[in-house]
Design a protein around this motif. Structure first.
Motif, short mmCIF file in Angstrom:
data_model
loop_
_atom_site.label_atom_id
_atom_site.label_comp_id
_atom_site.label_asym_id
_atom_site.label_seq_id
_atom_site.Cartn_x
_atom_site.Cartn_y
_atom_site.Cartn_z
N LEU A 1 0.98 -6.85 34.10
CA LEU A 1 1.40 -8.02 33.57
C LEU A 1 2.67 -8.69 34.89
CD1 LEU A 1 -0.17 -8.74 30.14
CD2 LEU A 1 -1.31 -9.79 32.22
N VAL A 2 4.04 -7.83 33.78
CA VAL A 2 4.85 -7.76 34.48
C VAL A 2 5.01 -8.31 35.84
CG1 VAL A 2 7.27 -6.56 34.66
CG2 VAL A 2 5.59 -6.15 32.79
N GLN A 3 4.36 -7.72 37.23
CA GLN A 3 4.25 -8.34 38.38
C GLN A 3 3.24 -9.09 38.38
OE1 GLN A 3 5.86 -6.34 39.63
NE2 GLN A 3 7.02 -4.73 38.20
N GLN A 4 2.61 -9.39 37.83
CA GLN A 4 1.58 -10.62 37.93
C GLN A 4 2.42 -11.95 38.05
OE1 GLN A 4 -1.95 -12.66 38.46
NE2 GLN A 4 -0.68 -11.00 39.56
N GLY A 5 2.91 -11.81 36.34
CA GLY A 5 4.44 -12.79 36.25
C GLY A 5 5.41 -13.03 37.59
N SER A 6 5.71 -11.65 37.86
CA SER A 6 7.36 -11.89 39.08
C SER A 6 6.16 -12.46 40.54
CB SER A 6 6.98 -10.48 38.98
OG SER A 6 8.06 -9.91 37.90
N VAL A 7 5.09 -11.97 40.78
CA VAL A 7 4.36 -12.21 42.16
C VAL A 7 4.43 -14.59 42.16
CG1 VAL A 7 1.96 -11.90 42.24
CG2 VAL A 7 3.87 -11.96 43.71
N ALA A 8 3.91 -14.34 40.70
CA ALA A 8 3.90 -15.68 40.74
C ALA A 8 5.59 -16.55 40.75
CB ALA A 8 3.04 -16.52 38.90
N ILE A 9 6.20 -15.93 40.58
CA ILE A 9 7.66 -16.97 40.51
C ILE A 9 7.86 -16.61 41.44
CG2 ILE A 9 10.23 -16.82 39.84
CD1 ILE A 9 8.94 -15.84 37.05
N PHE A 10 7.61 -15.40 42.64
CA PHE A 10 8.41 -15.44 43.41
C PHE A 10 7.23 -16.39 44.30
CE2 PHE A 10 7.30 -13.10 47.36
CZ PHE A 10 8.60 -13.05 48.35
N GLY B 1 5.52 -6.30 25.98
CA GLY B 1 4.38 -4.95 26.13
C GLY B 1 4.90 -3.60 26.26
N MET B 2 5.95 -3.61 27.01
CA MET B 2 5.92 -2.41 28.15
C MET B 2 7.35 -1.61 26.79
SD MET B 2 4.76 -1.50 31.02
CE MET B 2 6.15 -0.12 31.51
N SER B 3 7.72 -2.60 26.33
CA SER B 3 9.23 -2.20 24.81
C SER B 3 8.09 -1.69 23.71
CB SER B 3 9.76 -3.62 24.68
OG SER B 3 10.65 -3.40 23.80
N LEU B 4 6.75 -2.72 23.72
CA LEU B 4 6.12 -2.32 22.02
C LEU B 4 5.64 -0.98 22.74
CD1 LEU B 4 5.41 -2.74 19.72
CD2 LEU B 4 3.17 -3.88 20.29
N MET B 5 5.10 -0.75 23.55
CA MET B 5 4.75 0.67 24.08
C MET B 5 5.36 1.78 24.00
SD MET B 5 1.06 -0.16 24.37
CE MET B 5 1.12 -1.05 23.07
N LEU B 6 6.53 1.69 24.64
CA LEU B 6 7.60 2.31 24.85
C LEU B 6 8.32 3.02 22.62
CD1 LEU B 6 9.45 1.67 27.20
CD2 LEU B 6 8.21 3.52 27.98
N GLN B 7 7.85 2.52 22.16
CA GLN B 7 7.75 2.84 21.55
C GLN B 7 6.98 3.71 20.57
OE1 GLN B 7 11.09 1.69 20.00
NE2 GLN B 7 11.11 0.78 21.96
N ARG B 8 5.59 3.83 21.15
CA ARG B 8 4.68 4.36 20.18
C ARG B 8 4.71 6.07 21.03
NH1 ARG B 8 -0.27 0.78 20.72
NH2 ARG B 8 0.48 -1.09 18.60
N GLU B 9 3.89 7.24 20.01
CA GLU B 9 3.41 8.09 20.39
C GLU B 9 2.60 8.26 21.72
OE1 GLU B 9 4.25 12.35 20.52
OE2 GLU B 9 4.83 10.61 19.19
N GLY B 10 3.77 9.31 23.03
CA GLY B 10 2.70 8.76 24.34
C GLY B 10 2.59 7.69 25.10
N CYS B 11 3.13 6.67 24.24
CA CYS B 11 3.33 5.41 25.07
C CYS B 11 2.40 4.46 25.28
CB CYS B 11 4.68 4.83 26.55
SG CYS B 11 5.37 5.87 26.66
N GLY B 12 1.70 4.96 24.48
CA GLY B 12 -0.22 4.31 24.51
C GLY B 12 -0.81 4.59 25.10
N GLY B 13 -0.63 5.93 26.02
CA GLY B 13 -1.11 6.32 27.36
C GLY B 13 -1.53 5.03 28.15
N VAL B 14 -1.29 5.78 29.71
CA VAL B 14 -1.75 5.65 30.89
C VAL B 14 -2.11 4.31 31.41
CG1 VAL B 14 -3.31 7.40 31.88
CG2 VAL B 14 -1.33 6.14 33.14
N SER B 15 -3.62 4.13 30.81
CA SER B 15 -4.25 3.08 31.13
C SER B 15 -3.32 2.08 30.43
CB SER B 15 -5.21 3.19 30.27
OG SER B 15 -6.09 3.38 29.28
N THR B 16 -2.97 1.71 29.23
CA THR B 16 -1.63 1.17 28.82
C THR B 16 -0.85 0.20 29.00
OG1 THR B 16 -2.98 1.77 26.46
CG2 THR B 16 -1.32 0.04 26.27
N LEU B 17 0.22 1.61 29.67
CA LEU B 17 0.73 1.40 30.18
C LEU B 17 0.74 0.62 31.76
CD1 LEU B 17 2.96 4.40 30.04
CD2 LEU B 17 3.60 2.39 29.25
#
Length: 477
Positions: free
Chosen positions: A124-133, A102-118
């Motif tokens: 989600l990235v960090q929610q998955g990371s903390v689950a593994i940790f 999702g982060m990769s996709l947003m970086l392709q858009r103008e303004g990266c989709g806005g701060v709330s989307t980023l």
């Protein structure tokens, strides 16, 4: 499919518990290494700020969303309770892949989709990371011998601290291309979660416990002194009644503590307050803005990458050293809660140094100050679960761990938002662009940090007094 893979892995696993524990420790450390990508945010924060047209305050909102993902580890933690480490690892794999792509996709858009989307995708990235940790950390704590609990916690946590250096290497491997970086780490960390889900049932040497609850500690006082050896679950009695030792409180089984019991303890809240204040500044001021601070002080991009790695190594070293120190010094009367007083002194002095030193000296003092802050930050993450496990008889360690991390998520959001706002004010006064130049950009933030860290030190001293005064007795608020 995962269940079948797990059964096959179990059949191929060595039977010896020692081998299982070593392999579990190695796997848990690797999972921690992959689970701490939040600490590498400063490596590419300037690129995101420029590419997406964000202010410093908006950038800190994205970072705070990632911290919230870590702070809401109670969600995958509950899944760990219901489905064991397999469920938590699968959850982590899915959320890591979704967030990174999702982060990769947003970086392709103008303004990266806005701060709330980023912010959403980074959450989600960090929610998955903390689950593994957490799956790796709590599995290792639950299977650790009582006398090795601090060491095992320190070793696994050190992988989490070292993750920024590891992720920085991955960022360089992908040519410092943000799109390739997020796609590559999404694949790597998802595979880690899937492999861990297949291996964890085999490596667990004990039946699955309730989430975060360690085996009940019996016959140990606050100093970790064990009663005489037992036979068939009972303390051996002397053959001569007149020579039998009288029963002592430490020779009795310690009753299991409920969540309500723990939450009614004054020492729990004192530790929580000191811990949250220290970690909020360490994360919300220094880790979140490391590259921006370096940019303001005229440190080149190449040298800023070195600073990120140095902070990661210090973070790792702090976790590892305090793990050994807790076990080694406890028998000498140093309680686990005492170590947070030491870390508070270190970070407080670092912030005051950056606040009071002359303008031309601050760039040279930045790296040592960051190293001390990162070492203390990492040490506190190892102190916290070990303190909870020891102080509260191993009850609900995971839940209380996430109570602490949840409070940090809120504190980091407030701290980073305030720090970003102070930076933007200084940048606006200079009137050049969104970036600010000079140590003046951060003096107000360093003052905020020094003030909160001083408060944390005072609370830590009260905690140390409370632990010694109350010993192992219940102390209700």
């Amino acid at each position: 499919m995962i269940r079948n893979l797990a059964e096959r892995a179990c059949a191929a696993c060595p039977e010896a518990p020692a081998w299982r524990q070593i392999l579990l420790l190695l796997l848990g450390t690797w999972m921690a290494l992959c689970g701490g990508s939040l600490y590498a945010f400063s490596r590419f924060e300037v690129q995101i700020m420029s590419r997406c047209g964000l202010t410093a305050q908006q950038l800190d909102v994205v970072y705070a969303a990632g911290q919230a993902g870590v702070g809401l580890g109670i969600i995958p933690g509950t899944l760990y309770d219901l489905r064991g480490p397999v469920g938590a690892c699968l959850y982590g794999a899915v959320f890591n892949a979704a967030g990174n792509f999702g982060m990769s996709l947003m970086l392709q858009r103008e303004g990266c989709g806005g701060v709330s989307t980023l912010a959403f995708w980074y959450f989600l990235v960090q929610q998955g990371s903390v689950a593994i940790f957490q799956a790796g950390l709590f599995s290792n704590i639950a299977n650790a011998p009582p006398k090795m609990q601090g060491v095992i916690t320190g070793i696994v946590s050190s992988g989490y601290g070292l993750s920024a250096a590891f992720v920085t290497l991955l960022f360089a491997f992908f040519g410092e291309d943000l799109d390739q970086y997020f796609k590559g780490t999404g694949v790597l960390f998802a595979i880690t979660g899937l492999v861990a889900a297949a291996l964890m049932p085999c490596l667990h040497g004990k039946p699955r416990l309730a989430y975060g609850r360690l085996p009940e500690v019996t016959g140990k006082d606050e100093a970790g002194v064990s009663p005489p050896p037992t036979k068939l679950g009972r303390q051996e009695e002397s053959e001569e009644p007149e020579r039998a030792a009288p029963a002592t409180p430490s020779s009795k089984s310690v009753p299991h503590m409920s969540r309500k019991d723990i939450l009614c303890r004054l020492d729990f809240w004192l530790f929580l307050m000191s811990f949250v204040l220290l970690q909020a500044i360490g994360s919300g001021l220094y880790i979140a803005n490391l590259s921006l601070i370096g940019d303001s002080l005229g440190i080149s991009a190449d040298h800023r990458a070195i600073y990120v790695r140095a902070v990661s190594y210090s973070n790792c070293l702090g976790r590892l050293c305090v793990g050994f120190a807790m076990d080694a010094l406890e028998i000498r009367g140093v309680h686990r809660s005492d170590h947070i007083v030491v870390t508070a002194v270190g970070v407080m002095l670092s912030s005051f140094a950056l606040l009071l030193l002359p303008e031309e000296v601050v760039p040279h003092a930045l790296l040592p100050a960051l190293a001390v802050t990162a070492a203390a930050y990492g040490a506190n993450w190892a102190i916290m679960p070990s303190f909870i496990a020891k102080r509260f008889q191993g009850s609900h360690v995971g839940v209380m761990f996430n109570v602490h991390s949840g409070h940090i998520a809120v504190a980091v959001l407030l701290t980073s938002y305030a720090v970003g706002g102070l930076y933007d004010i200084e940048a606006a006064q200079q009137g050049q662009d969104a970036f600010c130049r000079g140590a003046i950009c951060w003096r107000s933030s360093f003052a905020l940090g020094a003030g909160l860290q001083t408060l944390a030190l005072l609370v830590g001293l009260v905690l140390a007094w409370s632990v010694r005064r109350c010993g192992g007795d219940m102390h209700r608020t």
